[in-house]
Motif scaffolding. Structure first.
Motif, PDB file in Angstrom:
ATOM      1  N   THR A 170       0.856  -1.184   0.000  1.00 14.62           N
ATOM      2  CA  THR A 170       0.000   0.000   0.000  1.00 14.62           C
ATOM      3  C   THR A 170       0.894   1.236   0.000  1.00 14.62           C
ATOM      4  O   THR A 170       1.752   1.400   0.869  1.00 14.62           O
ATOM      5  CB  THR A 170      -0.907   0.021   1.242  1.00 14.62           C
ATOM      6  OG1 THR A 170      -1.748  -1.126   1.215  1.00 14.62           O
ATOM      7  CG2 THR A 170      -1.755   1.285   1.277  1.00 14.62           C
ATOM      8  N   GLU A 171       0.703   2.094  -0.976  1.00 18.28           N
ATOM      9  CA  GLU A 171       1.520   3.303  -1.048  1.00 18.28           C
ATOM     10  C   GLU A 171       1.099   4.280   0.045  1.00 18.28           C
ATOM     11  O   GLU A 171      -0.093   4.387   0.373  1.00 18.28           O
ATOM     12  CB  GLU A 171       1.365   3.959  -2.422  1.00 18.28           C
ATOM     13  CG  GLU A 171       1.917   3.132  -3.570  1.00 18.28           C
ATOM     14  CD  GLU A 171       3.420   2.941  -3.464  1.00 18.28           C
ATOM     15  OE1 GLU A 171       4.096   3.842  -2.909  1.00 18.28           O
ATOM     16  OE2 GLU A 171       3.914   1.892  -3.918  1.00 18.28           O
ATOM     17  N   PRO A 172       2.048   5.029   0.610  1.00 21.67           N
ATOM     18  CA  PRO A 172       1.692   6.003   1.648  1.00 21.67           C
ATOM     19  C   PRO A 172       0.639   7.008   1.183  1.00 21.67           C
ATOM     20  O   PRO A 172      -0.228   7.404   1.970  1.00 21.67           O
ATOM     21  CB  PRO A 172       3.029   6.692   1.957  1.00 21.67           C
ATOM     22  CG  PRO A 172       4.084   5.725   1.540  1.00 21.67           C
ATOM     23  CD  PRO A 172       3.503   4.971   0.374  1.00 21.67           C
ATOM     24  N   ALA A 173       0.703   7.395  -0.097  1.00 27.42           N
ATOM     25  CA  ALA A 173      -0.278   8.362  -0.608  1.00 27.42           C
ATOM     26  C   ALA A 173      -1.688   7.792  -0.543  1.00 27.42           C
ATOM     27  O   ALA A 173      -2.650   8.489  -0.199  1.00 27.42           O
ATOM     28  CB  ALA A 173       0.070   8.738  -2.050  1.00 27.42           C
ATOM     29  N   ASP A 174      -1.831   6.497  -0.860  1.00 30.48           N
ATOM     30  CA  ASP A 174      -3.157   5.872  -0.790  1.00 30.48           C
ATOM     31  C   ASP A 174      -3.637   5.788   0.649  1.00 30.48           C
ATOM     32  O   ASP A 174      -4.817   6.013   0.947  1.00 30.48           O
ATOM     33  CB  ASP A 174      -3.115   4.474  -1.408  1.00 30.48           C
ATOM     34  CG  ASP A 174      -2.839   4.507  -2.906  1.00 30.48           C
ATOM     35  OD1 ASP A 174      -3.170   5.523  -3.539  1.00 30.48           O
ATOM     36  OD2 ASP A 174      -2.285   3.520  -3.426  1.00 30.48           O
ATOM     37  N   ALA A 175      -2.725   5.419   1.547  1.00 34.18           N
ATOM     38  CA  ALA A 175      -3.100   5.348   2.963  1.00 34.18           C
ATOM     39  C   ALA A 175      -3.516   6.720   3.482  1.00 34.18           C
ATOM     40  O   ALA A 175      -4.495   6.849   4.234  1.00 34.18           O
ATOM     41  CB  ALA A 175      -1.945   4.798   3.779  1.00 34.18           C
ATOM     42  N   LEU A 176      -2.791   7.769   3.073  1.00 33.85           N
ATOM     43  CA  LEU A 176      -3.134   9.126   3.509  1.00 33.85           C
ATOM     44  C   LEU A 176      -4.497   9.553   3.000  1.00 33.85           C
ATOM     45  O   LEU A 176      -5.266  10.202   3.715  1.00 33.85           O
ATOM     46  CB  LEU A 176      -2.059  10.109   3.029  1.00 33.85           C
ATOM     47  CG  LEU A 176      -0.798  10.218   3.895  1.00 33.85           C
ATOM     48  CD1 LEU A 176       0.254  11.067   3.199  1.00 33.85           C
ATOM     49  CD2 LEU A 176      -1.138  10.809   5.260  1.00 33.85           C
ATOM     50  N   ARG A 177      -4.816   9.190   1.751  1.00 34.70           N
ATOM     51  CA  ARG A 177      -6.137   9.548   1.222  1.00 34.70           C
ATOM     52  C   ARG A 177      -7.238   8.924   2.073  1.00 34.70           C
ATOM     53  O   ARG A 177      -8.251   9.555   2.377  1.00 34.70           O
ATOM     54  CB  ARG A 177      -6.254   9.091  -0.233  1.00 34.70           C
ATOM     55  CG  ARG A 177      -5.638  10.064  -1.229  1.00 34.70           C
ATOM     56  CD  ARG A 177      -6.052   9.752  -2.655  1.00 34.70           C
ATOM     57  NE  ARG A 177      -5.429   8.517  -3.134  1.00 34.70           N
ATOM     58  CZ  ARG A 177      -4.228   8.477  -3.701  1.00 34.70           C
ATOM     59  NH1 ARG A 177      -3.535   9.591  -3.839  1.00 34.70           N
ATOM     60  NH2 ARG A 177      -3.716   7.347  -4.120  1.00 34.70           N
ATOM     61  N   GLY A 178      -7.023   7.655   2.457  1.00 32.31           N
ATOM     62  CA  GLY A 178      -8.014   7.015   3.310  1.00 32.31           C
ATOM     63  C   GLY A 178      -8.152   7.709   4.656  1.00 32.31           C
ATOM     64  O   GLY A 178      -9.263   7.899   5.161  1.00 32.31           O
ATOM     65  N   PHE A 179      -7.012   8.110   5.245  1.00 32.77           N
ATOM     66  CA  PHE A 179      -7.060   8.800   6.529  1.00 32.77           C
ATOM     67  C   PHE A 179      -7.753  10.159   6.400  1.00 32.77           C
ATOM     68  O   PHE A 179      -8.576  10.533   7.237  1.00 32.77           O
ATOM     69  CB  PHE A 179      -5.647   8.992   7.068  1.00 32.77           C
ATOM     70  CG  PHE A 179      -5.033   7.761   7.678  1.00 32.77           C
ATOM     71  CD1 PHE A 179      -5.745   6.569   7.754  1.00 32.77           C
ATOM     72  CD2 PHE A 179      -3.734   7.782   8.172  1.00 32.77           C
ATOM     73  CE1 PHE A 179      -5.176   5.434   8.321  1.00 32.77           C
ATOM     74  CE2 PHE A 179      -3.170   6.661   8.747  1.00 32.77           C
ATOM     75  CZ  PHE A 179      -3.886   5.484   8.813  1.00 32.77           C
ATOM     76  N   LEU A 180      -7.397  10.906   5.352  1.00 32.18           N
ATOM     77  CA  LEU A 180      -7.983  12.236   5.177  1.00 32.18           C
ATOM     78  C   LEU A 180      -9.487  12.159   4.952  1.00 32.18           C
ATOM     79  O   LEU A 180     -10.248  12.990   5.465  1.00 32.18           O
ATOM     80  CB  LEU A 180      -7.289  12.951   4.020  1.00 32.18           C
ATOM     81  CG  LEU A 180      -5.830  13.351   4.288  1.00 32.18           C
ATOM     82  CD1 LEU A 180      -5.165  13.873   3.023  1.00 32.18           C
ATOM     83  CD2 LEU A 180      -5.743  14.391   5.403  1.00 32.18           C
ATOM     84  N   ASN A 181      -9.925  11.167   4.192  1.00 28.40           N
ATOM     85  CA  ASN A 181     -11.368  10.989   4.011  1.00 28.40           C
ATOM     86  C   ASN A 181     -12.047  10.690   5.337  1.00 28.40           C
ATOM     87  O   ASN A 181     -13.119  11.211   5.643  1.00 28.40           O
ATOM     88  CB  ASN A 181     -11.638   9.845   3.025  1.00 28.40           C
ATOM     89  CG  ASN A 181     -11.283  10.225   1.600  1.00 28.40           C
ATOM     90  OD1 ASN A 181     -11.245  11.402   1.260  1.00 28.40           O
ATOM     91  ND2 ASN A 181     -11.009   9.235   0.769  1.00 28.40           N
ATOM     92  N   ALA A 182     -11.418   9.818   6.122  1.00 30.30           N
ATOM     93  CA  ALA A 182     -11.990   9.465   7.423  1.00 30.30           C
ATOM     94  C   ALA A 182     -12.033  10.671   8.362  1.00 30.30           C
ATOM     95  O   ALA A 182     -12.879  10.737   9.263  1.00 30.30           O
ATOM     96  CB  ALA A 182     -11.188   8.337   8.060  1.00 30.30           C
ATOM     97  N   LEU A 183     -11.123  11.619   8.139  1.00 26.14           N
ATOM     98  CA  LEU A 183     -11.081  12.822   8.970  1.00 26.14           C
ATOM     99  C   LEU A 183     -11.967  13.930   8.435  1.00 26.14           C
ATOM    100  O   LEU A 183     -11.886  15.074   8.898  1.00 26.14           O
ATOM    101  CB  LEU A 183      -9.631  13.311   9.090  1.00 26.14           C
ATOM    102  CG  LEU A 183      -8.706  12.390   9.910  1.00 26.14           C
ATOM    103  CD1 LEU A 183      -7.248  12.758   9.686  1.00 26.14           C
ATOM    104  CD2 LEU A 183      -9.063  12.445  11.389  1.00 26.14           C
ATOM    105  N   GLY A 184     -12.807  13.620   7.414  1.00 31.65           N
ATOM    106  CA  GLY A 184     -13.794  14.576   6.928  1.00 31.65           C
ATOM    107  C   GLY A 184     -13.402  15.349   5.714  1.00 31.65           C
ATOM    108  O   GLY A 184     -14.153  16.239   5.280  1.00 31.65           O
ATOM    109  N   GLN A 185     -12.245  15.034   5.097  1.00 33.60           N
ATOM    110  CA  GLN A 185     -11.823  15.764   3.903  1.00 33.60           C
ATOM    111  C   GLN A 185     -12.478  15.174   2.652  1.00 33.60           C
ATOM    112  O   GLN A 185     -12.653  13.961   2.540  1.00 33.60           O
ATOM    113  CB  GLN A 185     -10.301  15.719   3.773  1.00 33.60           C
ATOM    114  CG  GLN A 185      -9.575  16.301   4.962  1.00 33.60           C
ATOM    115  CD  GLN A 185      -9.983  17.748   5.236  1.00 33.60           C
ATOM    116  OE1 GLN A 185      -9.740  18.633   4.419  1.00 33.60           O
ATOM    117  NE2 GLN A 185     -10.629  17.982   6.370  1.00 33.60           N
ATOM    118  N   ASP A 186     -12.826  16.029   1.724  1.00 36.48           N
ATOM    119  CA  ASP A 186     -13.500  15.575   0.508  1.00 36.48           C
ATOM    120  C   ASP A 186     -12.532  14.816  -0.396  1.00 36.48           C
ATOM    121  O   ASP A 186     -11.412  15.269  -0.662  1.00 36.48           O
ATOM    122  CB  ASP A 186     -14.065  16.778  -0.250  1.00 36.48           C
ATOM    123  CG  ASP A 186     -14.825  16.335  -1.490  1.00 36.48           C
ATOM    124  OD1 ASP A 186     -15.888  15.725  -1.332  1.00 36.48           O
ATOM    125  OD2 ASP A 186     -14.307  16.571  -2.595  1.00 36.48           O
TER     126      ASP A 186
END
Length: 949
Positions: free
Chosen positions: A344-360
């Motif tokens: 899993t690339e860090p960028a993909d993991a970050l997108r998942g985290f940011l979405n979970a934190l309410g980011q579009d």
């Protein structure tokens, strides 16, 4: 196996993240039609119409059939035939698949669930997930009238779901993050009043009241010019409330922010790991109490081999401590070790985290550093838990580390992740196999106390056969619970007979221990994989650096790096004193992988390591017994350098550590058809076995040597092997076998007219008969040995034989003969500087002095012999002399001294497993307790030394 069937974007099929080639373009039209109506029959006429519209080609129905046949073949080849099935039914076809596997159905279910959910936070999460299902324009690249209509319908569904998603997000106070998306939507749909209302509200709550009012005025003018109407009441009301600065609009900003709850479920029936859970508690407590350096993150990186239970431990601890993380928990599987081998690339993991934190999802930073910066900003000051599971490299982890010390991060992985420890202060928590008690508790929890208590011994066997490995135990439990009528004895027998094969699974790799272990090899170099395989077939329970260098043929420096890499990947454990060891099941898997090596590669490695052991042991034997006649060895395999040994102390220490490896090396040599090496290893071990009292091992190696010598052309090798085998039997009190082997050795020596071997065999027969108490038979063989040796230039052997004559003569009461022979033997041994032989003679002279009433001289002789035996590390003979020394002390009434030396002898006998000797000395000590003045039973007898070279 993870199967994804996609139409919300390009029409695609993915299996475990790998895209399946769908062949002819028209086959994508067929598949799209079936996917949109998955699990429903689509008639052939409908398929023709949807693929070609009003102008189908000739034989269109046959073409549809052909396309479907090819699709079936492609799906079968990709391994999903059991999960995705295309069947012919009635007048059409149906694609059978789980609804969650088809993205359009997964999208619709998420939207429906969100609209039915009264919990706005959870509903918002469901709509966020629905938005992530889309990967571009639906059915991209396909163009027929039916598809164009369907695409418009799907876009309307997407638009409505996004509108609902944005509405809920605004209610939760996420207006600032939504502004870019809302602005773009308003530009794309300038007449949509609901979108304008959402944008106005986001602007107003962001402190931009003038911009919000300007947006309303712009829409009002556009509606009047384009449609000749005014805004509808809901928008006009919102406009009036903004003009009046209605506090109710701003109050909505105080709604609770999104609190992510991404942790998977806690493992059911978790047992054990008390110490590790406590260590994780200490890590968190240390951070909370300010013991961590300001600005750093306290991380507990949980290491361990595949299937050892890292994720289970992390999730169990996390769920037990949810109250400590009120601001939420984030979780991602980094797929460091998985069937696909794709990280899993860090960028993909970050997108998942940011979405979970309410980011579009549609407006996230594309740059990794920017995304990481936004992530750190969002979690700053929050008490959150971040679980980064199954990490392979530190590069995967570092961008996901919060910048706030209030966050706690758990990282699991099979590698040590050294830079996390060095640069980020991570606490490394290595995870080993379960304790026996934990393993038993696991079985009891899942099988029930009654079942395991019914066969306690069997349960212990099962635990040890599984190596207390959690996944191995879990697989065994599955076998036992799914077959409750089969006794545990059968499962145990299967494990014992088939080993790792019982823990395999052909369908589900996550339920297969070999498969799980195999994922650890994905990130190894070819050199590291070969070394891992060779370690699986190396003789002995563990290995050190010099031996590993011989095994691999690499330089010591290179070998050290490879071993360190395997250790980093939790495939090898380092133990004190430079020892490296594999878990038994990991080693079994390594041995399985060794079968994939080329035979010459495997054979060369085995030859090198066996030659290393042989030549090092031969050098050790020469240091221990320099007067023993050497035997010629073939040169070692190219690149093999025996381990340097400098003195007797280091030699004995090396032999003590490597003794099990040397026994295993002899077995390996026999299995690889090297009889000369089998015989030579027995020879090289003889002195060590004699001095350390390894009597049963000595019997085994000489039995193997006899089997090997019978295949060699040298009769002397067979004579010597049989003689030593007879001697080993005699040491264990197996007199008939001993004499039988010795007479067979003597016969071969006589047939080949070898006086030296005849003399040595007579000497061995003397010792064997002496063990039986038949001193006359013993004396006759000893005299025959002396007679033969006088014509040979072998002074050490002659001295041994002279001493044996003296010993048995003394037992027959001929003390003058005994004394003269023992003194002559002593002079020869001293002249040859043979300290072992010298000590033997002094012990015999001590016995003669004791028998003739000169007890003080006897004590002097025994003490001198004892000092010599200790100087050469001969613990076996030292024990005998200690016992003999006690008798003259008793005769002189020195009870305390006798008790002291007999207790020391007793302890040595126990360490050497000499049960008969232990029993005899214990009786002598008991006699002392009963009557200090009465000599013990054997006070006028003495114990003969083992003898023989």
């Amino acid at each position: 196996m993870r199967v994804e069937l996609r139409v919300l974007g390009q029409v695609e099929v993915f299996v475990d993240g790998t895209r399946v080639d769908l062949g002819h373009a028209r086959q994508r039209y067929v598949l799209a039609t079936l996917l949109v109506e998955a699990n429903q029959v689509v008639s052939t006429d409908q398929l023709v119409d949807r693929i070609w519209g009003e102008r189908p080609p000739r034989r269109a129905r046959q073409l549809v059939s052909n396309y479907l046949s090819r699709l079936r073949i492609l799906l079968s080849a990709s391994g999903v035939a059991d999960e995705v099935v295309i069947e012919r039914r009635g007048g059409g076809y149906v694609l059978l698949a789980a609804p969650g596997q088809v993205d359009v159905h997964r999208f619709r279910r998420l939207v429906a669930d969100a609209r039915a959910d009264a919990d706005e936070v959870h509903a918002s999460e469901l709509l966020e997930q629905a938005a992530q299902v889309w990967r571009g324009e639906a059915l991209a690249g396909l163009d027929t009238p039916w598809i164009a209509t369907l695409r418009q319908e799907l876009e309307r569904e997407r638009f409505a779901a996004d509108t609902d998603r944005l509405e809920l997000a605004l209610r939760q106070g996420r207006h600032a993050a939504l502004l870019p998306e809302l602005t773009t939507r308003a530009q794309a749909h300038p007449l949509d009043e609901r979108i304008t209302a959402q944008l106005m509200l986001a602007l107003y709550r962001s402190g931009r009241q003038a911009d919000a009012l300007e947006r309303y005025e712009r829409l009002r003018v556009l509606l009047a010019e384009e449609l000749g109407v005014d805004p509808r009441p809901p928008l006009r009301e919102l406009h009036q409330r903004m003009l009046a600065a209605d506090p109710g609009l701003a109050a909505q900003e105080n709604r609770s922010p999104v609190v992510p709850r991404q942790l998977p479920a806690a493992p059911a029936l978790f047992t054990g790991r008390t110490l590790e859970l406590a260590e994780l508690d200490r890590a968190l407590t240390g951070a909370r109490n300010g013991r961590a350096t300001a600005g750093t993150v306290v991380i507990s990186a949980i290491g361990g081999a595949g299937g050892i239970g890292k994720t289970w431990l992390a999730l169990t601890w996390a769920h037990r401590n949810l109250h400590r993380f009120p601001d939420g928990q984030l979780f991602v599987d980094l797929h460091g070790f998985s069937p696909t081998g794709r990280l899993t690339e860090p960028a993909d993991a970050l997108r998942g985290f940011l979405n979970a934190l309410g980011q579009d999802a549609d407006h996230l930073p594309s740059d990794l550093d920017a995304a990481a910066s936004l992530y750190r900003s969002l979690v700053a000051g929050k008490r959150m838990l971040v679980v980064l599971d199954n990490a392979a490299t530190a590069d995967q982890v570092v961008p996901l580390l919060p910048g706030s010390p209030d966050c706690t991060v758990l990282v699991t992985g099979r590698t040590t992740l050294s830079s996390l420890i060095d640069r980020h202060g991570a606490r490394h928590l290595p995870l080993d196999v379960l304790t026996h008690g934990e393993a038993r508790a696991l079985l009891a929890t899942r099988l029930g106390e009654r079942r395991i208590n019914a066969e306690p011994g069997l349960t212990d066997d099962l635990i040890e056969l599984c190596g207390r490995h959690p996944l191995a135990l879990a697989i065994t439990v599955r076998h036992a619970t799914t077959h409750p009528t089969i006794p545990l004895a059968e499962h145990t027998a299967e494990l014992r007979d088939l080993g790792l094969a019982v823990l395999d699974h052909d369908i589900d790799p996550t339920a297969s221990l070999p498969a799980v272990l195999s994922w650890s090899l994905h990130h190894l170099t070819d050199e590291q994989r070969v070394t891992f395989a060779l370690l699986g077939i190396a003789p002995g329970p563990d290995i050190d650096l010099p031996t590993a260098a011989a095994l691999t043929g690499l330089s010591p420096a290179r070998t050290r790096k490879v071993l360190r890499a395997l250790e980093e990947h939790s495939l090898l454990d380092r133990h004190p004193h430079g020892r490296f060891r594999m878990h038994d099941l990991v080693r079994s898997y390594a041995a399985e992988t060794a079968r994939d090596l080329l035979e010459p590669v495997r054979r060369a490695a085995v030859d090198r390591v066996v030659d290393f052991y042989l030549h090092t042991t031969d050098a050790a034997d020469r240091l221990l017994e320099p007067h023993r006649p050497p035997i010629p060895l073939d040169p070692p395999a190219p690149g093999v350098h025996p381990h340097p040994l400098t003195d007797r102390a280091t030699t004995l220490a090396w032999l003590d550590v490597h003794h099990p490896h040397l026994l295993a090396a002899q077995h390996t040599a026999a299995a690889h058809d090297r009889p000369q090496v089998v015989w030579h290893l027995a020879w090289a071990l003889a002195t060590f076995h004699l001095r350390r009292g390894h009597r049963h091992d000595d019997l085994a190696v000489w039995q193997a040597a006899v089997d090997a010598a019978e295949r060699l052309p040298d009769p002397a090798a067979l004579v010597h092997a049989r003689r030593r085998l007879g001697h080993a039997h005699a040491e264990l009190g197996q007199h008939e076998q001993a004499v039988a082997h010795l007479h067979r050795a003597l016969a071969v020596a006589e047939d080949h007219h070898d006086p030296a071997q005849q003399a040595r065999t007579h000497h061995a027969l003397a010792w064997a008969w002496g063990q039986q108490g038949d001193n006359r038979q013993a004396l006759a063989h000893a005299r025959r040995a002396v007679a033969l040796l006088r014509d040979l230039d072998e002074p050490v052997w002659e001295a041994d034989a002279l001493n044996t004559v003296g010993w048995h003569a003394a037992h027959l009461g001929d003390y003058d003969t005994a004394r003269s022979h023992c003194r002559a033997a002593l002079d020869l041994h001293r002249h040859q500087q043979d300290r072992d032989g010298e000590a033997d003679c002094l012990d015999s002279l001590g016995f003669i002095a004791h028998r003739t009433g000169d007890h003080r001289r006897a004590i002097d002789h025994y003490r001198e012999a004892l000092a010599l035996f200790r100087s050469v590390g001969n613990a076996v003979e030292a024990a005998v002399t200690l016992e003999n020394l006690g008798h003259p002390h008793v005769a002189l009434g020195e009870v305390a001294q006798a008790r002291s030396v007999w207790r020391e002898a007793l302890e040595l006998y126990r360490q050497q497993g000499r049960d008969n000797d232990v029993a005899r000395v214990q009786r002598q000590l008991d006699d002392l307790d009963r009557s200090a003045a009465q000599p013990a039973e054997r006070a006028l007898h003495g114990v003969h030394h083992l003898g023989g070279r």
